[in-house]
Design a protein around this motif. Structure first.
Motif, PDB file in Angstrom:
ATOM      1  N   GLU A 119     -29.728  28.813 -24.609  1.00 24.15           N
ATOM      2  CA  GLU A 119     -28.486  29.353 -23.851  1.00 24.15           C
ATOM      3  C   GLU A 119     -28.808  29.695 -22.593  1.00 24.15           C
ATOM      4  N   LEU A 120     -30.182  30.057 -22.407  1.00 26.23           N
ATOM      5  CA  LEU A 120     -30.621  30.555 -21.104  1.00 26.23           C
ATOM      6  C   LEU A 120     -31.138  29.344 -20.246  1.00 26.23           C
ATOM      7  N   LYS A 169     -31.415  42.875 -19.130  1.00 21.06           N
ATOM      8  CA  LYS A 169     -30.518  41.974 -19.733  1.00 21.06           C
ATOM      9  C   LYS A 169     -30.659  41.561 -20.882  1.00 21.06           C
ATOM     10  N   THR A 170     -29.779  40.963 -21.638  1.00 20.94           N
ATOM     11  CA  THR A 170     -30.155  40.989 -23.076  1.00 20.94           C
ATOM     12  C   THR A 170     -31.018  39.594 -23.384  1.00 20.94           C
ATOM     13  N   GLY A 171     -30.786  38.544 -22.589  1.00 23.95           N
ATOM     14  CA  GLY A 171     -31.531  37.322 -22.784  1.00 23.95           C
ATOM     15  C   GLY A 171     -33.074  37.617 -22.210  1.00 23.95           C
ATOM     16  N   PRO A 188     -25.747  36.564 -23.012  1.00 29.53           N
ATOM     17  CA  PRO A 188     -27.095  36.542 -22.650  1.00 29.53           C
ATOM     18  C   PRO A 188     -27.535  37.065 -21.365  1.00 29.53           C
ATOM     19  N   ASP A 189     -26.763  36.926 -20.375  1.00 29.16           N
ATOM     20  CA  ASP A 189     -26.967  37.555 -18.891  1.00 29.16           C
ATOM     21  C   ASP A 189     -26.469  39.022 -18.659  1.00 29.16           C
ATOM     22  N   ARG A 209     -30.012  38.133 -32.820  1.00 31.20           N
ATOM     23  CA  ARG A 209     -29.075  37.449 -32.185  1.00 31.20           C
ATOM     24  C   ARG A 209     -27.859  37.596 -32.869  1.00 31.20           C
ATOM     25  N   TYR A 269     -35.635  37.097 -35.055  1.00 35.51           N
ATOM     26  CA  TYR A 269     -34.568  36.578 -34.071  1.00 35.51           C
ATOM     27  C   TYR A 269     -33.186  36.174 -34.408  1.00 35.51           C
ATOM     28  N   VAL A 294     -32.046  31.203 -27.941  1.00 34.54           N
ATOM     29  CA  VAL A 294     -31.699  31.695 -26.824  1.00 34.54           C
ATOM     30  C   VAL A 294     -32.371  31.071 -25.687  1.00 34.54           C
ATOM     31  N   LYS A 319     -35.796  31.727 -31.725  1.00 36.61           N
ATOM     32  CA  LYS A 319     -35.956  32.064 -30.317  1.00 36.61           C
ATOM     33  C   LYS A 319     -35.341  31.136 -29.506  1.00 36.61           C
ATOM     34  N   PHE A 365     -25.231  39.280 -30.203  1.00 38.01           N
ATOM     35  CA  PHE A 365     -24.282  38.462 -29.495  1.00 38.01           C
ATOM     36  C   PHE A 365     -23.055  38.274 -30.542  1.00 38.01           C
TER      37      PHE A 365
END
Length: 371
Positions: free
Chosen positions: A102-103, A245-247, A235-236, A224, A220, A99, A96, A228
């Protein structure tokens, strides 16, 4: 002087050792520091000072030490626990964190960590006492570390648990820039006569499921890959099937069940409880079922959240694989004697806690059968 002693001496000193030889001039090497190797001790100390302030917010009168010592000191309240049994658990957040990287969202992973550990001991009837965290990173990013620990601190306070110590390790070359790993250890206590192990479970007991917030902290790696790599979502990106939203869907916080568990244990209505984490219902529920018994779970008894349904569709994932990888919308299972179900449901309704009957305990071989 004997002859053998004289013959053992060298005939002449080598030029480098001769008193008449000109001394060699050595160039002075440049000074190399720990910072040159990628570890900034000064920055680390500044971060630790801010972390101390966050940890102090969780302290209670049982904490006898400050942050920064070689060990945390905690005095057990023997009036509250006259027959104390300590209960411990260690866990991490898993992929996790990928993610979160990434965000750029680091606040909630600390909450995920604490809540996961709290649930693991609460299902045995334990009250959380104190928590220790471990954060390892390549290059220390002060604000990132502080944000993670802030989440840990907030979750500890929410669960009545003191953050009395931990470790922040800089390991350049081991982790990539901007990446870190996170783990924690929790210690709780329960009176010996209040321990909940599942030993009192009987055939005919009812399985009552409480909802999860999402994936919590498990599955995860597969999620993922499906979102992805297979679906190639960003992610957005807003996904209609997820209604989010995915994220955001992936980063929903692993909830704590401590509050509702306290109400159920105080009313003495539970025979056993299972925190549904890695392994899903398939692997976690049998951990509390006595020998000679099994469980039957009705898959139609609750509504599976859209996230899990979409993941299954994206990868054409087999149902058995889904049930062993994800919690499928059920984060906690309570085993309730049939005659106490009505009382239990009343307690949950007063607490505004959603719940549903998802199955029963039957004669069997400590495994879950799905209908």
């Amino acid at each position: 002087m004997p002859d053998e002693t004289i013959s053992a001496l060298p005939e002449a000193l080598p030029p480098s050792e001769s008193h008449d030889a000109a001394p060699k001039t050595r160039s002075k090497a440049a000074s190399v520091s720990y910072a040159d190797a990628g570890v900034d001790i000064t920055s680390g100390e500044r971060s630790k000072q801010r972390i101390k302030m966050l940890a102090r917010k969780t302290f209670n009168k049982q904490v006898l030490s400050e942050i920064g010592g070689f060990g945390g000191l905690f005095a057990l309240d023997l009036e509250k626990f006259p027959q104390p049994v300590l209960v411990s658990s260690t866990d991490g957040v898993g992929t996790k964190l990928k993610v979160a990287f990434e965000l750029g969202i680091h606040h909630t992973v600390g909450q995920d960590l604490v809540n996961h550990c709290v649930n693991d001991i609460a299902v045995q009837g334990a009250t959380p006492l104190f928590f220790l965290d471990y954060l390892a990173t390549g290059k220390l990013a002060d604000m990132t570390v502080e944000t993670v620990v802030q989440g840990i601190s907030e979750a500890c306070r929410a669960n009545g648990c003191a953050l009395i110590g931990g470790e922040t390790a800089q390991m350049p070359g081991f982790y990539g820039d901007g990446e870190y790993d996170l783990a924690g250890t929790i210690i709780g206590a329960v009176n010996r006569d209040k321990i909940i192990t599942g030993a009192n479970i009987q055939i005919g007991d009812v399985l009552l499921g409480l909802p999860s917030n999402g994936l919590h902290t498990n599955g995860y790696s597969l999620a993922r890959k499906l979102l992805f790599e297979v679906a190639k979502y960003g992610p957005d990106q807003y996904v209609n099937e997820l209604k989010d939203k995915t994220g955001a869907a992936l980063m929903r916080t692993h909830r704590s069940y401590l509050g509702v568990i306290k109400k159920l244990t105080a009313a003495e209505v539970v025979s056993g409880m299972a925190h549904i984490t890695g392994g899903g219902i398939t692997d976690n529920l049998p951990r509390i079922i006595p020998k000679g018994m099994g469980a039957v779970v009705d898959l139609a008894s609750w509504t599976v959240p859209p996230l899990f349904e979409h993941l299954q569709q994206l990868g054409n994932v087999d149902q058995d694989e889904m049930m062993r990888t994800f919690n499928m919308g059920i984060g906690l299972i309570c085993v309730i004697p049939a005659e106490l179900v009505k009382k239990t449901k009343a307690i949950l309704n007063r607490a505004n806690e959603r719940h549903c009957i998802i199955g029963r305990i039957v004669r069997g071989e400590r495994k879950v059968t799905y209908n």
